[in-house]
Design a protein around this motif. Structure first.
Motif, short mmCIF file in Angstrom:
data_model
loop_
_atom_site.label_atom_id
_atom_site.label_comp_id
_atom_site.label_asym_id
_atom_site.label_seq_id
_atom_site.Cartn_x
_atom_site.Cartn_y
_atom_site.Cartn_z
N MET A 28 43.84 43.85 25.28
CA MET A 28 44.50 42.62 25.74
C MET A 28 43.71 41.39 25.30
SD MET A 28 45.29 41.51 29.68
CE MET A 28 43.55 41.37 30.04
N THR A 29 42.39 41.42 25.47
CA THR A 29 41.59 40.25 25.09
C THR A 29 41.56 40.08 23.58
OG1 THR A 29 39.54 41.55 25.24
CG2 THR A 29 40.16 40.24 27.18
N ASP A 30 41.55 41.19 22.82
CA ASP A 30 41.61 41.08 21.36
C ASP A 30 42.90 40.38 20.94
OD1 ASP A 30 39.18 42.34 21.08
OD2 ASP A 30 40.03 44.29 20.51
N GLN A 31 43.99 40.74 21.59
CA GLN A 31 45.28 40.10 21.28
C GLN A 31 45.22 38.61 21.61
OE1 GLN A 31 48.63 41.91 23.21
NE2 GLN A 31 50.06 40.33 22.52
N TRP A 32 44.65 38.26 22.75
CA TRP A 32 44.55 36.86 23.15
C TRP A 32 43.68 36.07 22.18
CZ3 TRP A 32 43.77 37.34 29.17
CH2 TRP A 32 44.98 37.72 29.75
N VAL A 33 42.62 36.72 21.66
CA VAL A 33 41.76 36.06 20.67
C VAL A 33 42.57 35.79 19.40
CG1 VAL A 33 39.76 36.36 19.15
CG2 VAL A 33 39.56 36.90 21.59
N GLN A 34 43.34 36.80 18.98
CA GLN A 34 44.16 36.62 17.77
C GLN A 34 45.20 35.52 17.95
OE1 GLN A 34 45.82 40.47 16.95
NE2 GLN A 34 43.88 41.30 16.16
N LEU A 38 42.11 32.71 23.70
CA LEU A 38 40.70 32.84 24.09
C LEU A 38 39.85 32.81 22.84
CD1 LEU A 38 40.59 35.91 26.57
CD2 LEU A 38 40.22 33.54 27.17
N ASN A 39 38.61 32.35 23.00
CA ASN A 39 37.70 32.51 21.87
C ASN A 39 36.92 33.82 22.09
OD1 ASN A 39 35.16 32.08 23.26
ND2 ASN A 39 35.59 29.88 23.28
N PRO A 40 36.29 34.35 21.06
CA PRO A 40 35.60 35.65 21.19
C PRO A 40 34.54 35.69 22.30
CG PRO A 40 35.84 35.08 18.88
CD PRO A 40 36.29 33.87 19.68
N ASP A 41 33.84 34.59 22.52
CA ASP A 41 32.82 34.56 23.58
C ASP A 41 33.47 34.69 24.96
OD1 ASP A 41 30.75 34.34 21.77
OD2 ASP A 41 30.73 32.13 21.85
N GLN A 42 34.59 34.01 25.15
CA GLN A 42 35.31 34.11 26.43
C GLN A 42 35.82 35.53 26.64
OE1 GLN A 42 38.20 31.05 25.60
NE2 GLN A 42 37.33 29.70 27.19
N ALA A 43 36.32 36.14 25.57
CA ALA A 43 36.83 37.51 25.67
C ALA A 43 35.70 38.46 26.05
CB ALA A 43 37.46 37.94 24.35
N ALA A 45 32.89 37.73 27.60
CA ALA A 45 32.48 37.46 28.98
C ALA A 45 33.47 38.08 29.97
CB ALA A 45 32.37 35.95 29.21
N MET A 46 34.77 37.99 29.65
CA MET A 46 35.78 38.56 30.53
C MET A 46 35.64 40.09 30.61
SD MET A 46 39.92 38.41 30.26
CE MET A 46 40.07 36.70 30.72
N ILE A 47 35.44 40.71 29.46
CA ILE A 47 35.28 42.17 29.42
C ILE A 47 34.03 42.57 30.19
CG2 ILE A 47 34.77 44.13 27.92
CD1 ILE A 47 36.59 42.76 25.83
#
Length: 107
Positions: A28-34, A38-43, A45-47
């Motif tokens: 899910m976070t990878d998709q949001w980054v794409q 979200l930026n990769p750092d936020q992703a 941190a969320m994970i």
């Protein structure tokens, strides 16, 4: 029924569930980054935050499962290992005393 095997299976189910949730969140976070949500750092941190919560919950669940399992065994009347060890010791002492008494009678 192997009690330790059952508990181990329950714990493995919990570990598997945690891994599955982690992988879904990563996807899910990878998709949001794409998508740029979200930026990769936020992703990351969320994970990390979700994984830390899952680990904390898993340890609490593990302790709860162990307590419930122990209570279940007590209700069934299954003795604890310490009780079995104590009884074995008592049996050994009684057998020794019986042999000593038998030896005295035969002398």
């Amino acid at each position: 029924m192997d009690n330790s095997n059952l508990l181990q299976q329950l714990l493995l189910i919990g570990v598997g569930t945690t891994s599955l949730i982690t992988e879904k969140v990563r996807g899910m976070t990878d998709q949001w980054v794409q998508e740029g949500r979200l930026n990769p750092d936020q992703a990351k941190a969320m994970i990390d935050e979700i994984v830390n919560h899952l680990k904390a919950d898993a340890s609490g669940i593990e302790g709860g499962l162990q307590r419930q399992f122990q209570q279940f065994l007590e209700e069934l009347g299954v003795p604890q290992q310490t009780e079995m060890d104590e009884l074995r010791g008592r049996i050994d002492r009684l057998e020794r005393r019986l042999r000593d008494l038998e030896n005295r009678l035969w002398q």
